[in-house]
Structure formats: structure tokens, C-alpha cells
Design a protein around this motif. Structure first.
Motif, PDB file in Angstrom:
ATOM      1  N   TYR A 152       0.863  -1.187   0.000  1.00  0.00           N
ATOM      2  CA  TYR A 152       0.000   0.000   0.000  1.00  0.00           C
ATOM      3  C   TYR A 152       0.895   1.231   0.000  1.00  0.00           C
ATOM      4  O   TYR A 152       1.943   1.249   0.645  1.00  0.00           O
ATOM      5  CB  TYR A 152      -0.906   0.027   1.233  1.00  0.00           C
ATOM      6  CG  TYR A 152      -1.747   1.281   1.334  1.00  0.00           C
ATOM      7  CD1 TYR A 152      -2.985   1.354   0.710  1.00  0.00           C
ATOM      8  CD2 TYR A 152      -1.279   2.403   2.025  1.00  0.00           C
ATOM      9  CE1 TYR A 152      -3.748   2.518   0.776  1.00  0.00           C
ATOM     10  CE2 TYR A 152      -2.039   3.560   2.092  1.00  0.00           C
ATOM     11  CZ  TYR A 152      -3.265   3.612   1.467  1.00  0.00           C
ATOM     12  OH  TYR A 152      -4.010   4.766   1.527  1.00  0.00           O
ATOM     13  N   GLU A 153       0.451   2.271  -0.741  1.00  0.00           N
ATOM     14  CA  GLU A 153       1.191   3.521  -0.728  1.00  0.00           C
ATOM     15  C   GLU A 153       0.279   4.672  -1.103  1.00  0.00           C
ATOM     16  O   GLU A 153      -0.558   4.549  -2.001  1.00  0.00           O
ATOM     17  CB  GLU A 153       2.375   3.470  -1.694  1.00  0.00           C
ATOM     18  CG  GLU A 153       3.232   4.736  -1.683  1.00  0.00           C
ATOM     19  CD  GLU A 153       4.500   4.632  -2.508  1.00  0.00           C
ATOM     20  OE1 GLU A 153       5.425   5.427  -2.274  1.00  0.00           O
ATOM     21  OE2 GLU A 153       4.562   3.743  -3.392  1.00  0.00           O
ATOM     22  N   ASP A 154       0.424   5.798  -0.407  1.00  0.00           N
ATOM     23  CA  ASP A 154      -0.192   7.055  -0.806  1.00  0.00           C
ATOM     24  C   ASP A 154       0.783   8.172  -0.450  1.00  0.00           C
ATOM     25  O   ASP A 154       1.953   7.905  -0.153  1.00  0.00           O
ATOM     26  CB  ASP A 154      -1.578   7.247  -0.167  1.00  0.00           C
ATOM     27  CG  ASP A 154      -1.547   7.299   1.360  1.00  0.00           C
ATOM     28  OD1 ASP A 154      -0.496   7.695   1.924  1.00  0.00           O
ATOM     29  OD2 ASP A 154      -2.553   6.957   2.001  1.00  0.00           O
ATOM     30  N   GLU A 155       0.345   9.407  -0.475  1.00  0.00           N
ATOM     31  CA  GLU A 155       1.266  10.515  -0.249  1.00  0.00           C
ATOM     32  C   GLU A 155       1.748  10.611   1.190  1.00  0.00           C
ATOM     33  O   GLU A 155       2.728  11.316   1.476  1.00  0.00           O
ATOM     34  CB  GLU A 155       0.603  11.833  -0.652  1.00  0.00           C
ATOM     35  CG  GLU A 155      -0.635  12.173   0.170  1.00  0.00           C
ATOM     36  CD  GLU A 155      -1.284  13.463  -0.276  1.00  0.00           C
ATOM     37  OE1 GLU A 155      -0.580  14.476  -0.339  1.00  0.00           O
ATOM     38  OE2 GLU A 155      -2.505  13.445  -0.556  1.00  0.00           O
ATOM     39  N   HIS A 159      -6.542   5.447   8.746  1.00  0.00           N
ATOM     40  CA  HIS A 159      -5.612   6.378   8.118  1.00  0.00           C
ATOM     41  C   HIS A 159      -5.530   7.656   8.940  1.00  0.00           C
ATOM     42  O   HIS A 159      -6.559   8.239   9.307  1.00  0.00           O
ATOM     43  CB  HIS A 159      -6.057   6.701   6.697  1.00  0.00           C
ATOM     44  CG  HIS A 159      -4.978   7.298   5.851  1.00  0.00           C
ATOM     45  ND1 HIS A 159      -4.543   8.589   6.023  1.00  0.00           N
ATOM     46  CD2 HIS A 159      -4.248   6.781   4.840  1.00  0.00           C
ATOM     47  CE1 HIS A 159      -3.592   8.842   5.146  1.00  0.00           C
ATOM     48  NE2 HIS A 159      -3.380   7.764   4.420  1.00  0.00           N
TER      49      HIS A 159
END
Length: 297
Positions: free
Chosen positions: A79-82, A265
């Protein structure tokens, strides 16, 4: 870089007080205050006591203070986001450089990955795994998100592990509540001891395979070597874990895998749940244990 807009309906506030309200740690606030142009409002550098109003866009640039060298290593990103990423770590890989060990680590790979994205190359792990434990590990992309995920007021992060152990735990499910501390005379080994730190692990037998079992475990605390120590204390050491009494006849490393991770999150609030399949060495060992013995007449 971290950007947010002060929502409508919020009261105007000094920038310093706003950051405190947003749960920026004291250490991070001091670091930002000392860094020129670290904070911009509507694109312009501003003094620390600037008043911000609803609709203002606040941009924070993180000073890159990492001394970890970037190295291009394979990364299995789940998983990856900013703001963060979750990596499926292989067994045998150190998480962070240690004194006297120049070998490549997960931290080196993460710094390289961030720099290829044009982001500050710093390593901000939310938790760690032992070198020979495989599976999911959560990493923040900046110190603010790391603080949000690991502070005392943070919502719990659920970490679930699978282990192959000696014997069949009785009862087959329960809670191991036993304090864990450093073993006298050792800088590595831990033990259950009255003056140790509070430690609790939920366990559940998933299946049995001959004289061994697959156990699912969930941490309620996060002490060093907690699962390994607790299972040995229960009388069911992890296969391959010779430090805590496990046999290495079937597998050369502790058969422990961080198989699931769930958390809220820290920025958006959505629930994120991830899982990781058993690595080949554990999967092959489990197949072997389940296979009927073969032999001649």
C-alpha cells in the motif's frame, strides 16, 4: 511535503497554536520553527506567529536530515499514498542500520524509493520487525504522520502474525499476559520476568500439523521479541527460533510472519486492512508437515 486547507468555520488562529491543535509534536514544532521557509501560507513564507484564517492553504516542507544512504533494493509495496506506505518485508532483511553492520537494510531501500519520488529521503517506521521475521511493516513518509500513528492518543494498529510452533497449545486459544524484560547478562535476549514491562499477546490455534501447530497471534503491546518470548514461555517455541528453544531441524529462521495489518488512516480516517500470504519457506514447511510420511515396505 504536507499541504492542508484550514476548513471553513474554523476560528482564525496563530500558526504555532494551529499546529499544536493539529497534534504536531513539540519536537517537530521546534524543528519547523528553526527551519527557514519550512512553512508557507498561500505559497509565501510566513513568521511563526502569523494568523491563519479559513481557506488559507498551509504547506509544510520537511527538512531532510537523514544520514541513511539510499540503495536500490527490491521492495514489495502492499500500500502507498502521499502520507505512508506498507511494505512486505522478506526474512533476513534488517529494518534499520545497526552499529557495525554495513549490510543493506529496509531503511536504505525506503530512502531510495522516496528520493525517486522527489520526496525527502528520511525513514519513519511506525513499528519494526526482527531481521528474520517476514511480513507487513508500516512506514510514514514524514515525521508528522509517524507521530499521528504512534502517539499515545493514536487509534490502535492491529497487527496479526502467523507462527509455526512446537506442540499443540492448551487451551488452543487465549491470552498470554506476562511481563517481558531483558535477560540479565544479554543485550539481545528477552525473558518473562516480574520486573519486566507489561506484555500481552492474544493467540489462537489455526491448525495442527503432526506434532506442530499454526498459531495466529495479535499483539496488545509491542515489546521486543514479545511473540517469541511469550510462545516459549507457553512451552511452544517457534520452529527455527533457536534463541528461545525452537528447533532448527526444519527451518533455519524463526517461522514467524506478520500476516495482517489494519489501521485507521491518520489523515483521511478511512480503515485500511492488508494481508500477506505466507512466504515460500513457511508455506513449503507447512505443506511438508501436512504431507503423509513416505517409506518402503
Amino acid at each position: 511535503m504536507f499541504t492542508f486547507t484550514l476548513p471553513g468555520g474554523e476560528q482564525p488562529a496563530q500558526l504555532s497554536k494551529l499546529l499544536r491543535r493539529l497534534n504536531f509534536s513539540l519536537t517537530l514544532r521546534r524543528k519547523l520553527k528553526r527551519t527557514p521557509d519550512a512553512i508557507r501560507v498561500n505559497g509565501r513564507p510566513v513568521p511563526w506567529q502569523t494568523a491563519v484564517t479559513p481557506g488559507d492553504v498551509i504547506t509544510i516542507s520537511w527538512p531532510d536530515e537523514s544520514t541513511i544512504a539510499p540503495l536500490s533494493l527490491p521492495l514489495a509495496i502492499s500500500y502507498e499514498d502521499e502520507h505512508l506506505l506498507v511494505v512486505d518485508k522478506p526474512a533476513g532483511l534488517l529494518v534499520h542500520p545497526a552499529s557495525g553492520t554495513p549490510e543493506p537494510t529496509l531503511a536504505n531501500a525506503i530512502v531510495h524509493h522516496l528520493r525517486t519520488l522527489g520526496e525527502p529521503g528520511a525513514f519513519h517506521p511506525v513499528h519494526r520487525l526482527d531481521r528474520n521475521t517476514s511480513g507487513l511493516i508500516l512506514i510514514a513518509k514524514n515525521p508528522y504522520v509517524q507521530h499521528l500513528l504512534s502517539s499515545e492518543n493514536a487509534k490502535p494498529i492491529e497487527r496479526s502474525y502467523l507462527a509455526l510452533v512446537t506442540g499443540h497449545p492448551l487451551p488452543p486459544a487465549g491470552v498470554i499476559d506476562a511481563p517481558v524484560g531483558r535477560l540479565p547478562g544479554s543485550i539481545i535476549e528477552r525473558t518473562v520476568c516480574p520486573d519486566g514491562k507489561t506484555a500481552a499477546t492474544i493467540y489462537e490455534t489455526v491448525t495442527t500439523a503432526g506434532p506442530h501447530s499454526v498459531v495466529r497471534l495479535r499483539l496488545l503491546t509491542g515489546r521486543t521479541h514479545q511473540i517469541r518470548v511469550h510462545l516459549a514461555h507457553l512451552g511452544h517455541p517457534i520452529l527455527g527460533d533457536d534463541l528461545y528453544g525452537g528447533s532448527t531441524a526444519l527451518i533455519a529462521r524463526p517461522a514467524l510472519h506478520a500476516a495482517a495489518l489494519a489501521f485507521s488512516h491518520p489523515i483521511g480516517g478511512e480503515r485500511i486492512s492488508l494481508s500477506s500470504a505466507l512466504p515460500p519457506d513457511m508455506a513449503q514447511l507447512l505443506d511438508k508437515l501436512h504431507s503423509p510420511p513416505t517409506g518402503g515396505d
